[in-house]
Design a protein around this motif. Structure first.
Motif, PDB file in Angstrom:
ATOM      1  N   LEU A  36       0.750  -1.176  -0.018  1.00  0.00           N
ATOM      2  CA  LEU A  36       0.022   0.087  -0.079  1.00  0.00           C
ATOM      3  C   LEU A  36       0.880   1.207  -0.042  1.00  0.00           C
ATOM      4  N   THR A  37       0.435   2.400  -0.727  1.00  0.00           N
ATOM      5  CA  THR A  37       0.908   3.603  -0.366  1.00  0.00           C
ATOM      6  C   THR A  37       0.813   4.026   1.075  1.00  0.00           C
ATOM      7  N   PRO A  38       1.626   4.892   1.543  1.00  0.00           N
ATOM      8  CA  PRO A  38       1.582   5.273   3.192  1.00  0.00           C
ATOM      9  C   PRO A  38       0.063   6.137   3.246  1.00  0.00           C
ATOM     10  N   ALA A  39      -0.277   7.084   2.229  1.00  0.00           N
ATOM     11  CA  ALA A  39      -1.581   7.614   2.364  1.00  0.00           C
ATOM     12  C   ALA A  39      -2.714   6.634   2.526  1.00  0.00           C
ATOM     13  N   ARG A  40      -2.648   5.672   1.526  1.00  0.00           N
ATOM     14  CA  ARG A  40      -3.725   4.531   1.524  1.00  0.00           C
ATOM     15  C   ARG A  40      -3.845   3.731   2.754  1.00  0.00           C
ATOM     16  N   TYR A  41      -2.582   3.719   3.453  1.00  0.00           N
ATOM     17  CA  TYR A  41      -2.470   2.764   4.551  1.00  0.00           C
ATOM     18  C   TYR A  41      -3.164   3.635   5.783  1.00  0.00           C
ATOM     19  N   TYR A  42      -2.945   4.900   5.917  1.00  0.00           N
ATOM     20  CA  TYR A  42      -3.441   5.795   6.887  1.00  0.00           C
ATOM     21  C   TYR A  42      -4.900   6.108   6.680  1.00  0.00           C
TER      22      TYR A  42
END
Length: 85
Positions: A36-42
């Motif tokens: 996942l991208t960090p943005a999507r993860y958060y």
């Protein structure tokens, strides 16, 4: 009847609980371990901690993350109020 967590949701909670044990930057570990991208993860983590199922998986982690989120929201609101005065 409450639904169960998906494999991805469990992986996100488990990663968040243990990410400090991994070497390197958290963002890099999110990409390599979860895909996942960090943005999507958060985004997913933020929604996940508000589900009824998440505390059943890891109540201490979810409680801590909710407190952190709520504290940060209160701090942002206080800063906004101070700017508008």
């Amino acid at each position: 009847m409450a639904e169960e967590l998906t494999d991805q949701q469990r992986a996100i909670l488990d990663f968040e609980a243990d990410w400090r044990r991994h070497a390197g930057a958290k963002e890099e570990a999110i990409r390599s371990q979860l895909g996942l991208t960090p943005a999507r993860y958060y985004q997913l983590l933020g929604r996940l901690i508000d589900t009824a199922e998440a505390p059943a998986h890891d109540p201490l982690l979810v409680g801590r993350l909710r407190r952190i989120r709520d504290r940060r929201a209160a701090e942002r609101a206080a800063r906004e109020r101070a700017v508008t005065r």
